[in-house]
Scaffold this active site. Sequence first.
Site, PDB file in Angstrom:
ATOM      1  N   LYS A 155      -4.857 -47.226 -27.288  1.00  0.00           N
ATOM      2  CA  LYS A 155      -3.589 -47.332 -27.919  1.00  0.00           C
ATOM      3  C   LYS A 155      -2.684 -48.102 -27.074  1.00  0.00           C
ATOM      4  O   LYS A 155      -1.647 -47.363 -25.866  1.00  0.00           O
ATOM      5  CB  LYS A 155      -2.661 -45.955 -29.080  1.00  0.00           C
ATOM      6  CG  LYS A 155      -1.825 -46.342 -29.740  1.00  0.00           C
ATOM      7  CD  LYS A 155      -0.975 -45.422 -29.853  1.00  0.00           C
ATOM      8  CE  LYS A 155      -0.255 -45.526 -29.311  1.00  0.00           C
ATOM      9  NZ  LYS A 155       0.855 -46.275 -29.105  1.00  0.00           N
ATOM     10  N   GLU A 230       1.190 -40.397 -15.519  1.00  0.00           N
ATOM     11  CA  GLU A 230       2.273 -40.830 -14.577  1.00  0.00           C
ATOM     12  C   GLU A 230       3.385 -41.492 -15.386  1.00  0.00           C
ATOM     13  O   GLU A 230       3.574 -41.606 -16.656  1.00  0.00           O
ATOM     14  CB  GLU A 230       1.495 -42.604 -14.387  1.00  0.00           C
ATOM     15  CG  GLU A 230       2.253 -43.137 -13.284  1.00  0.00           C
ATOM     16  CD  GLU A 230       3.569 -44.032 -13.452  1.00  0.00           C
ATOM     17  OE1 GLU A 230       4.168 -43.706 -13.548  1.00  0.00           O
ATOM     18  OE2 GLU A 230       2.782 -45.134 -13.873  1.00  0.00           O
ATOM     19  N   CYS A 264       8.898 -48.176 -13.319  1.00  0.00           N
ATOM     20  CA  CYS A 264       8.733 -46.695 -13.133  1.00  0.00           C
ATOM     21  C   CYS A 264       9.268 -46.193 -11.758  1.00  0.00           C
ATOM     22  O   CYS A 264       9.624 -45.557 -11.708  1.00  0.00           O
ATOM     23  CB  CYS A 264       7.418 -45.493 -13.088  1.00  0.00           C
ATOM     24  SG  CYS A 264       6.348 -46.628 -13.302  1.00  0.00           S
ATOM     25  N   GLU A 364      16.778 -41.139 -15.664  1.00  0.00           N
ATOM     26  CA  GLU A 364      15.628 -42.489 -15.505  1.00  0.00           C
ATOM     27  C   GLU A 364      16.545 -43.168 -16.355  1.00  0.00           C
ATOM     28  O   GLU A 364      16.893 -43.256 -17.608  1.00  0.00           O
ATOM     29  CB  GLU A 364      14.342 -42.864 -15.419  1.00  0.00           C
ATOM     30  CG  GLU A 364      13.615 -43.718 -15.358  1.00  0.00           C
ATOM     31  CD  GLU A 364      12.567 -43.296 -15.494  1.00  0.00           C
ATOM     32  OE1 GLU A 364      11.561 -44.308 -14.905  1.00  0.00           O
ATOM     33  OE2 GLU A 364      11.938 -43.147 -16.518  1.00  0.00           O
TER      34      GLU A 364
END
Length: 457
Positions: A155, A230, A264, A364
Amino acid sequence: MANELIEVINPATEQVIGSVPAGTAADVDAAVRAAHAAFPAWAATPLAERAELGRRISAGVAARRDELAKLITAEMGSPISFSTRVQASLPVSVATGIVDLVDKGYDFSEEIGNSLVLREPIGVVGAITPWNYPLHQVVAKVVPALVAGCTVVLKPSEVTPLTAEVFAEIVREAGVPDGVFHLVHGYGPTVGEAIVAHPLVDMISFTGSTAAGRRISAVGAETVKRVSLELGGKSANIILDDADLAGAAKQAIAHCFINSGQTCTARTRALIPARLHNEFVGLLAEAAAKYVPGDPTDPATRIGPMVTKAQQERVQGYIRQGIAEGATLAVGGPETPAHTPVGYYVQPTVFANVRNDMVIAQEEIFGPVLAVLPYADEDDAVAIANDSIYGLAGSVYSADADRALAVARRMRTGQVDVNGGAFNPVAPFGGYKQSGNGREMGLHGLEEFTELKAIQR
């Protein structure tokens, strides 16, 4: 809803450039059952044949590099130079690194005393991938899973599904057997949730936000499947007092603004000795001036748009919060750049005099926003770097390579670059703490998709 379409919007032009069908839980069930049925035969296929499929996929990606780069730029706004050099090229190195292991003799077995220890394919893998590296993250999951002998239900992000469509064409043209690979488009709460919850899915490999990772962990626990994650990062870049400040400043901006800040591993916290803070901020401002938001199809552009309107507003909200918290705005600001009336652009921003308890130092942001934090001494720098829920990446700069290595060893993070060390596509990639668990790429990424069996003789 059946027959619903997901429209793909170019973030630079705000125009619809394509669409894909939104999948349903029923689509997931059909794909998973087909993958489950195909698993025994694929797992029994000789390793060399599975590796050869991986090599053909790698070659297919390489052959369509320029097409893929343009598509990634259109879908998510990555500057075309970066899309060509990294987005569409790094996946080839990652896939090649996996199949080279097999060519060099790796065979998933070893002798330990009187035991034959085998690594066997884990089964059906649900791969859920993000929008910021829409080809790399797909390749980093699908190729090692297939080489390991697993079947895969993929997906991709609903924001960047067109890249995944091209990848699926490449996989089919490479000769993947029926049932071994499936692509299901859709939204996380529908398709993603159905994949994670399905009892015939043996493993989930997910890249995305920490919030989504928590949900996947909870749902996956219901069927006790393996979950490899992750997730987010707030990576620290430690500049020691003997470093080349000008060089470190250029690297600090480059590492933070990479892929328009939508990475990231971006080094979004720059740690500098307090006595060098003002000088360093001045150097950062000079380096940042070269990053002017613009048309991502222009090879000279270094900063493209944010991927969506929502992401643009999110980043601008964090910039406003940084100002409200009392950080010094050295470069940029929350206003949309005046020269980009169309597109989801933000101003590349640098905050000085940031404390690590500020929101902009802890959360973040996922945009081109750098927080500069002064520190007292080396121990203080390491303490600040490790004072985070995340632990994905980091950097250290020093004129003394051994000193930099010693600091790198103290950082609680999955990867650390010393003095600009290059990214290694066959080294293990993954995070500590809430940056996730499990590893991707190279030998460790290949073994992630296996179960261990010990046979005593």
